[in-house]
Design a protein around this motif. Sequence first.
Motif, PDB file in Angstrom:
ATOM      1  N   ALA A   1       0.813  -1.217   0.000  1.00 20.41           N
ATOM      2  CA  ALA A   1       0.000   0.000   0.000  1.00 20.41           C
ATOM      3  C   ALA A   1       0.849   1.272   0.000  1.00 20.41           C
ATOM      4  CB  ALA A   1      -0.930   0.003   1.209  1.00 20.41           C
ATOM      5  N   ARG A   2       2.172   1.104   0.031  1.00 21.97           N
ATOM      6  CA  ARG A   2       3.110   2.231   0.006  1.00 21.97           C
ATOM      7  C   ARG A   2       2.930   3.147   1.228  1.00 21.97           C
ATOM      8  NH1 ARG A   2       1.117   2.479  -5.127  1.00 21.97           N
ATOM      9  NH2 ARG A   2       0.390   4.643  -4.923  1.00 21.97           N
ATOM     10  N   VAL A   3       2.686   2.542   2.370  1.00 23.89           N
ATOM     11  CA  VAL A   3       2.610   3.302   3.630  1.00 23.89           C
ATOM     12  C   VAL A   3       3.488   2.652   4.694  1.00 23.89           C
ATOM     13  CG1 VAL A   3       0.324   4.284   3.230  1.00 23.89           C
ATOM     14  CG2 VAL A   3       0.512   2.039   4.328  1.00 23.89           C
ATOM     15  N   SER A   4       4.513   1.921   4.257  1.00 24.34           N
ATOM     16  CA  SER A   4       5.366   1.210   5.203  1.00 24.34           C
ATOM     17  C   SER A   4       6.485   2.123   5.698  1.00 24.34           C
ATOM     18  CB  SER A   4       5.960  -0.045   4.560  1.00 24.34           C
ATOM     19  OG  SER A   4       6.694  -0.788   5.512  1.00 24.34           O
ATOM     20  N   PHE A   5       6.104   3.105   6.511  1.00 24.86           N
ATOM     21  CA  PHE A   5       7.087   3.987   7.123  1.00 24.86           C
ATOM     22  C   PHE A   5       6.582   4.360   8.519  1.00 24.86           C
ATOM     23  CE2 PHE A   5       4.934   5.953   3.464  1.00 24.86           C
ATOM     24  CZ  PHE A   5       3.972   6.713   4.100  1.00 24.86           C
TER      25      PHE A   5
END
Length: 486
Positions: free
Chosen positions: A102-106
């Motif tokens: 989901a491109r929110v792995s921060f």
Amino acid sequence: MLQAPDIALAPLLPILLVLAGAVSSTVLGFHLPRRTLTFINLALLVLSGIAMGLLWSGPGEVPATAFGGGLQADNAAVLLGLTIVVGSVMTLLVSLDTAYRARVSFPEFDAMLMYAITGTLLIAFSGDLIVMLIGLEIMSLASYVLATLQDSRRAEESGLKYFLLGSAGSAVLIYGLALVYGATGSLGYAGIAEATSGLTPGNLGLLVGGALLLLAGFGFKVALAPFHQWTPDVYSGAPTSVSLFLSTVVKVAAFAGMLRVFGGALQNAPFWADALQILIAATLIIGNAASLFQTNFKRMLAYSAVAHTGFVAMTLLGTPGLGGAALGYYLLIYTLMTAAALAVVAALQRSEAGMEISDLRGLYYRHPGYAIALAVCLASLAGLPPFAGFFGKYLAFQAAFQNGYVWLSILAVLASVAALVYYLRPAMLMFMPDRTPAREYPHGQRPATNLTVALGVAGITVLGLLPNLWYGWVADPAIWELLAGR
């Protein structure tokens, strides 16, 4: 002589533990991997749940309070707080497997999530309107960021809609809070409840206006029609783990606030219940009717969440004892079945737009475990026995019916029948053979998501067969009749 401030650690501890997770994710995000922070936050949430359990008050015991009653750890707060913790844990578990895709792995994702959870617990433990408002705004601001955190046009659009409409909803709610304070001269729930009897006509008009504005503000937060317009766009545009959080934890917290305000402080105020039943009727009709015409499964679940808002809100029309117990039971069940259903979607979808309902055809022959779990969740959402969703709806209907809202109860039963169509359609498609190539994300190891699905399915099955495992705790009328501190 100066008096020492009333600061007690015990009622603050569950909230401080979650806040510690938010701060650690903010500070340690420069040094630790995101997954490590997620495991730390999961541990802190479990500790927060244990701290809540230790706050349980036995018969005759006085609940712990802090800040002169501004924060109160009564049994209602404990039950609602535990439901919030359950939904939060399920959200973090799903994000372990899906955040990278989901491109929110921060670390900022975990930080915003924990700040939002801090706000939700403040609402559940609030003893006055100011603490409730602070919690509501912390929760809302963090949720706006979460909805738009993904670097995509869909997420940015959904987050902007959420922020603009949410700001308007918060403004209306704050204006209503000001009118209620002007009418009663108090911000504490107990003081407002005491002042609602014997008001002058002028103050009564202020109280009614404030109560209706508060209802409109809360209506946005829980997605009551006609304040629900943001829901399908935000749920379908945000990452699915965020949609899971918004549709469970945020909704539970907003209903906790409504219960505090309308089930406690404004319980005897006129007209708000008449307005609420009209909003519930509109929500049941619009939510179920719109769900019938959806082709995207994630968007269908968004409108389904709107329809369930109507069912949950019916509990607020019941007597404090019966309605509060129904609300406490329904919110946990709704959290379990919605989180498990969205966890399956998060595991299988190829993009954050979700899956088309037609993509579910033949799912049983490709992923039998997910198909059976999703079928159980859909059956429970539809209110079919022996799953817990049936007992939850029964309690909601009973609370409204026994307090004189007969026509609304009949409408809710008819809406439940209509809901069978859009819940059973994808359930049947999953067990139909399909020769086309698989439409899901390539199968991989998803242990955390599988655990979330298993917890949800086990919960709605066990609590459907043995409802007293949870209802036995929430059914004590004394828990809900003391919401205003009386």
